[in-house]
Scaffold this motif. Structure first.
Motif, PDB file in Angstrom:
ATOM      1  N   ASP A 359     -47.775 -32.938 -14.647  1.00  0.00           N
ATOM      2  CA  ASP A 359     -48.531 -34.079 -13.518  1.00  0.00           C
ATOM      3  C   ASP A 359     -48.626 -34.126 -12.415  1.00  0.00           C
ATOM      4  O   ASP A 359     -49.467 -34.143 -11.246  1.00  0.00           O
ATOM      5  N   LEU A 360     -46.920 -33.909 -11.958  1.00  0.00           N
ATOM      6  CA  LEU A 360     -46.311 -34.131 -10.496  1.00  0.00           C
ATOM      7  C   LEU A 360     -46.549 -32.982  -9.911  1.00  0.00           C
ATOM      8  O   LEU A 360     -47.223 -33.048  -8.481  1.00  0.00           O
ATOM      9  N   VAL A 361     -46.287 -31.492 -10.024  1.00  0.00           N
ATOM     10  CA  VAL A 361     -45.818 -30.803  -9.522  1.00  0.00           C
ATOM     11  C   VAL A 361     -46.743 -29.984  -9.757  1.00  0.00           C
ATOM     12  O   VAL A 361     -46.607 -28.735  -8.604  1.00  0.00           O
ATOM     13  N   ALA A 362     -46.875 -29.466 -11.001  1.00  0.00           N
ATOM     14  CA  ALA A 362     -47.744 -28.041 -11.557  1.00  0.00           C
ATOM     15  C   ALA A 362     -48.188 -27.844 -11.868  1.00  0.00           C
ATOM     16  O   ALA A 362     -48.682 -27.720 -13.606  1.00  0.00           O
ATOM     17  N   VAL A 363     -50.343 -28.454 -12.009  1.00  0.00           N
ATOM     18  CA  VAL A 363     -50.794 -29.036 -12.582  1.00  0.00           C
ATOM     19  C   VAL A 363     -51.944 -27.351 -13.150  1.00  0.00           C
ATOM     20  O   VAL A 363     -52.320 -27.088 -11.109  1.00  0.00           O
ATOM     21  N   PRO A 364     -52.532 -26.930 -13.967  1.00  0.00           N
ATOM     22  CA  PRO A 364     -52.725 -25.384 -12.971  1.00  0.00           C
ATOM     23  C   PRO A 364     -54.634 -25.446 -14.030  1.00  0.00           C
ATOM     24  O   PRO A 364     -54.862 -26.434 -14.772  1.00  0.00           O
ATOM     25  N   GLU A 372     -63.991 -16.252 -10.653  1.00  0.00           N
ATOM     26  CA  GLU A 372     -63.124 -16.712 -11.227  1.00  0.00           C
ATOM     27  C   GLU A 372     -62.028 -16.940  -9.883  1.00  0.00           C
ATOM     28  O   GLU A 372     -61.813 -17.287  -8.930  1.00  0.00           O
ATOM     29  N   ILE A 373     -62.179 -18.895  -9.945  1.00  0.00           N
ATOM     30  CA  ILE A 373     -60.441 -19.931  -8.576  1.00  0.00           C
ATOM     31  C   ILE A 373     -59.357 -20.162 -10.148  1.00  0.00           C
ATOM     32  O   ILE A 373     -59.584 -20.362 -10.779  1.00  0.00           O
ATOM     33  N   ALA A 374     -58.645 -19.296  -9.548  1.00  0.00           N
ATOM     34  CA  ALA A 374     -57.185 -20.534 -10.569  1.00  0.00           C
ATOM     35  C   ALA A 374     -56.305 -20.485  -9.426  1.00  0.00           C
ATOM     36  O   ALA A 374     -55.700 -20.518  -8.649  1.00  0.00           O
ATOM     37  N   ALA A 375     -55.916 -21.777  -9.519  1.00  0.00           N
ATOM     38  CA  ALA A 375     -55.057 -22.077  -8.792  1.00  0.00           C
ATOM     39  C   ALA A 375     -54.109 -23.646  -9.656  1.00  0.00           C
ATOM     40  O   ALA A 375     -53.828 -23.970  -9.933  1.00  0.00           O
ATOM     41  N   VAL A 376     -52.714 -23.698  -8.847  1.00  0.00           N
ATOM     42  CA  VAL A 376     -51.562 -24.357  -9.586  1.00  0.00           C
ATOM     43  C   VAL A 376     -50.899 -25.238  -8.891  1.00  0.00           C
ATOM     44  O   VAL A 376     -50.559 -24.236  -7.710  1.00  0.00           O
ATOM     45  N   VAL A 426     -44.483 -23.437  -4.009  1.00  0.00           N
ATOM     46  CA  VAL A 426     -44.772 -24.292  -4.444  1.00  0.00           C
ATOM     47  C   VAL A 426     -46.586 -24.758  -4.835  1.00  0.00           C
ATOM     48  O   VAL A 426     -46.863 -25.725  -4.646  1.00  0.00           O
ATOM     49  N   GLY A 427     -47.029 -23.814  -4.514  1.00  0.00           N
ATOM     50  CA  GLY A 427     -48.697 -23.923  -4.533  1.00  0.00           C
ATOM     51  C   GLY A 427     -49.197 -22.108  -4.457  1.00  0.00           C
ATOM     52  O   GLY A 427     -48.361 -21.142  -3.963  1.00  0.00           O
ATOM     53  N   ALA A 428     -50.154 -21.868  -5.317  1.00  0.00           N
ATOM     54  CA  ALA A 428     -50.211 -20.394  -5.179  1.00  0.00           C
ATOM     55  C   ALA A 428     -52.115 -20.834  -6.105  1.00  0.00           C
ATOM     56  O   ALA A 428     -51.782 -21.756  -6.632  1.00  0.00           O
ATOM     57  N   ALA A 429     -53.440 -20.106  -5.154  1.00  0.00           N
ATOM     58  CA  ALA A 429     -54.644 -20.182  -5.625  1.00  0.00           C
ATOM     59  C   ALA A 429     -55.074 -18.610  -5.605  1.00  0.00           C
ATOM     60  O   ALA A 429     -54.670 -17.708  -4.883  1.00  0.00           O
ATOM     61  N   PHE A 430     -56.107 -18.536  -6.475  1.00  0.00           N
ATOM     62  CA  PHE A 430     -56.352 -16.789  -6.370  1.00  0.00           C
ATOM     63  C   PHE A 430     -57.872 -16.919  -6.958  1.00  0.00           C
ATOM     64  O   PHE A 430     -58.059 -18.129  -7.544  1.00  0.00           O
ATOM     65  N   ALA A 431     -58.456 -16.602  -6.192  1.00  0.00           N
ATOM     66  CA  ALA A 431     -59.990 -16.212  -6.693  1.00  0.00           C
ATOM     67  C   ALA A 431     -60.447 -14.792  -5.899  1.00  0.00           C
ATOM     68  O   ALA A 431     -60.656 -14.035  -5.516  1.00  0.00           O
ATOM     69  N   GLY A 432     -61.622 -14.359  -7.793  1.00  0.00           N
ATOM     70  CA  GLY A 432     -62.028 -13.083  -7.997  1.00  0.00           C
ATOM     71  C   GLY A 432     -61.838 -12.678  -9.521  1.00  0.00           C
ATOM     72  O   GLY A 432     -61.676 -13.897 -10.253  1.00  0.00           O
ATOM     73  N   ALA A 445     -43.455 -19.822 -11.375  1.00  0.00           N
ATOM     74  CA  ALA A 445     -43.062 -19.455 -10.780  1.00  0.00           C
ATOM     75  C   ALA A 445     -42.463 -21.111 -10.229  1.00  0.00           C
ATOM     76  O   ALA A 445     -41.657 -21.156  -9.734  1.00  0.00           O
ATOM     77  N   ILE A 446     -43.527 -21.904 -10.127  1.00  0.00           N
ATOM     78  CA  ILE A 446     -43.614 -23.359  -9.586  1.00  0.00           C
ATOM     79  C   ILE A 446     -42.343 -24.055 -10.772  1.00  0.00           C
ATOM     80  O   ILE A 446     -41.650 -24.683 -10.535  1.00  0.00           O
ATOM     81  N   THR A 447     -43.363 -24.217 -12.258  1.00  0.00           N
ATOM     82  CA  THR A 447     -42.169 -25.023 -13.152  1.00  0.00           C
ATOM     83  C   THR A 447     -41.117 -24.407 -12.498  1.00  0.00           C
ATOM     84  O   THR A 447     -39.829 -25.483 -13.130  1.00  0.00           O
ATOM     85  N   GLY A 448     -40.399 -22.832 -12.625  1.00  0.00           N
ATOM     86  CA  GLY A 448     -38.899 -22.804 -13.017  1.00  0.00           C
ATOM     87  C   GLY A 448     -38.630 -22.639 -11.847  1.00  0.00           C
ATOM     88  O   GLY A 448     -37.475 -22.557 -11.516  1.00  0.00           O
ATOM     89  N   GLU A 449     -38.861 -22.900 -10.366  1.00  0.00           N
ATOM     90  CA  GLU A 449     -38.457 -23.088  -8.923  1.00  0.00           C
ATOM     91  C   GLU A 449     -37.400 -21.658  -8.648  1.00  0.00           C
ATOM     92  O   GLU A 449     -36.330 -21.738  -8.313  1.00  0.00           O
ATOM     93  N   VAL A 450     -38.696 -20.998  -8.991  1.00  0.00           N
ATOM     94  CA  VAL A 450     -38.326 -19.602  -9.360  1.00  0.00           C
ATOM     95  C   VAL A 450     -37.684 -18.637  -7.716  1.00  0.00           C
ATOM     96  O   VAL A 450     -38.529 -18.340  -7.216  1.00  0.00           O
ATOM     97  N   PRO A 451     -35.627 -19.039  -7.169  1.00  0.00           N
ATOM     98  CA  PRO A 451     -36.312 -18.211  -5.992  1.00  0.00           C
ATOM     99  C   PRO A 451     -36.993 -16.562  -5.429  1.00  0.00           C
ATOM    100  O   PRO A 451     -37.122 -15.633  -6.186  1.00  0.00           O
TER     101      PRO A 451
END
Length: 484
Positions: A359-364, A372-376, A426-432, A445-451
């Motif tokens: 809820d605090l870090v990665a709400v998709p 479409e818009i997709a963000a997390v 820490v953030g990602a957004a896509f539109a298309g 990628a965000i919740t797993g903190e993947v380097p």
């Protein structure tokens, strides 16, 4: 008639959130009852997620087909509105909840139909449809999962206007000739997309200077462009001063706008936010204020009540007003309830099984518009407000081979925000078109903190739109290599 029963867990609200809390508690061996005053399955199943997407999918499919070479020529007429509405009805089971009731029964969860109210500590009173009263006592927990309703603004003349809220917008049986939408959020833009495609003349009236204030501006601008191209009239920095339903030949709805102009429409959709369904659930009996949002800790225990027995899960706690996020909270809360009942220790560390960290870090979230818009995670505005330093990486999705296969005229953009010290996204957004299917990879990628160094080894298949991930990494590498 009066009755009293004891259960380990009482759940108020049988939407997806309440169903998931009950399921987790029952799976742990706790006797569980759900109280519901409307349809089992709740807002999402009958008036929000399911019907809105049933209206939007044909609209988006039509828009893509009409742009595609070799297919466009086969698109010879408008959408069959009657068939789309019939499809919508099928997707909501004609507003019959028998299937979901059968699921509750199969899971061993009791159901009481009626209006449930708290009646003191661990107690609930239910007024049943036949006028009876059922009194319930919880041995361990009461979970409030009553969700939200549309917030209606104080508009002069509103009581005689009979405006639409999101419920009427997703359940209407006829296509309005002229539709005005007041709002600029997700409901406003999705319903503008759907009803315009079905044949309505649509005007969207926004008090804000842009659409979708909580997404990246580039994404909102792409949606605004497509809406205009589809024939939707957008009026920003405006609003409705008054509304009056005339009794003349057209029986139209006359709206006076803030700039002094007047327009006539057939229906007015108020898409101006949500409010909690807590005004009549007995909050005053446990020292809380009716009508308030319910603040919780990260285990979804209500913080204003002693004893760790009252939980607020889903939209009602205002942490993230999304069905999938509410179901996530329900999985956490159900585990907390079960483990507390068993006398287990509660793990309050981030990402632990008893902590709602996402809820605090990665709400998709996906906005099902064209595009479409997709963000997390964070947006650039979020980062600026929090004073966080991030590296912003953008890429034109239309330059990816898979995107051009999807739509030769592809218009879209991707953005990731990188923490330069930890070198994680820490953030990602896509539109298309089609970007909704990119979202879960970003969430992982965000919740797993993947380097980032490890992400280079996640090879996207060719030719797919997901190749944009490689292009974003390359762009980030090149930006860091540039002289400063």
């Amino acid at each position: 008639m009066s009755d009293e029963n004891s259960y380990d867990v009482i759940v108020l609200g049988a939407g997806p959130v309440g169903e998931n809390v009950a399921d987790r508690a029952r799976a742990a061996g706790l006797s569980t009852v759900v109280v519901e005053s409307e349809l089992v399955g709740g807002e999402c199943s009958y008036w929000a997620c399911e019907p809105s997407k049933a209206l939007l999918r044909p609209a988006l499919l039509y828009a893509e087909a009409a742009r595609f070479p070799g297919v466009a020529s086969a698109v010879t007429g408008p959408l069959d509105a009657r068939a789309v509405l019939k499809h919508r009805d099928r997707m909501v089971a004609d507003w019959n909840d028998q299937g979901q009731v059968e699921w509750l029964e199969s899971a061993g969860i009791a159901l009481i139909r009626g209006h449930g109210r708290l009646d003191g500590v661990r107690r609930v009173t239910v007024q049943t449809p036949d006028g009876g009263t059922v009194r319930l006592r919880a041995r361990h927990a009461v979970a409030i999962c009553t969700g939200t309703r549309a917030a209606v603004p104080p508009l002069p003349g509103l009581d005689t206007v009979r405006p639409w809220t999101s419920r009427e917008a997703t359940s209407a049986t006829e296509v309005p000739g002229r539709l005005a939408i007041l709002g600029a959020g997700v409901v406003a833009v999705e319903m503008a997309t759907a009803w315009r495609a079905l044949g309505s003349e649509v005007v969207l009236i926004a008090r804000e200077p842009r659409l979708l204030a909580r997404v990246e501006p580039f994404a909102a601008e792409l949606v605004a462009d497509r809406l205009r191209e589809a024939g939707v009239e957008l009026r920003f920095d405006s609003g409705v001063s008054s509304a009056e339903r005339a009794g003349g030949p057209d029986d139209g709805l006359h709206l006076s706008l803030h700039d002094g102009t007047r327009i006539v429409v057939d229906e007015l959709l108020l898409a101006t936010g949500r409010e909690p369904r807590t005004d009549d659930i007995g909050l005053e009996t446990v020292g809380l204020t009716p009508g308030d949002w319910l603040a919780t800790d990260d285990a979804f225990t209500v913080t204003g009540v002693e004893g760790e027995w009252l939980y607020a899960v889903g939209d009602v706690n205002r942490r993230a007003l999304l069905t999938h996020q509410g179901k996530y909270q329900a999985r956490v809360a159900g585990t907390v309830i079960a483990d507390r009942a068993a006398g287990c220790d509660i793990d309050t560390a981030p990402w632990g099984k008893h902590t709602g960290t996402a809820d605090l870090v990665a709400v998709p979230q996906v906005v099902f518009t064209d595009p479409e818009i997709a963000a997390v995670g964070l947006t650039t505005e979020d980062a600026a407000r929090a004073g966080r330093i991030v590296e912003v990486v953008d890429y034109d999705i239309g330059r990816v081979a898979g995107a051009l296969q999807h739509d030769p005229g592809y218009r879209g953009r991707a953005r990731i925000l990188v923490d330069p010290e930890r070198r994680v996204i820490v953030g990602a957004a896509f539109a298309g078109p089609g970007v909704a299917e990119l979202l879960h990879s970003a969430t992982i990628a965000i919740t797993g903190e993947v380097p980032l160094d490890r992400l280079w080894h996640a090879v996207p298949a060719f030719p797919t739109i997901s190749e944009v991930w490689l292009r974003l990494l390359e762009t980030h590498r090149d930006q860091r290599a540039e002289p400063r």
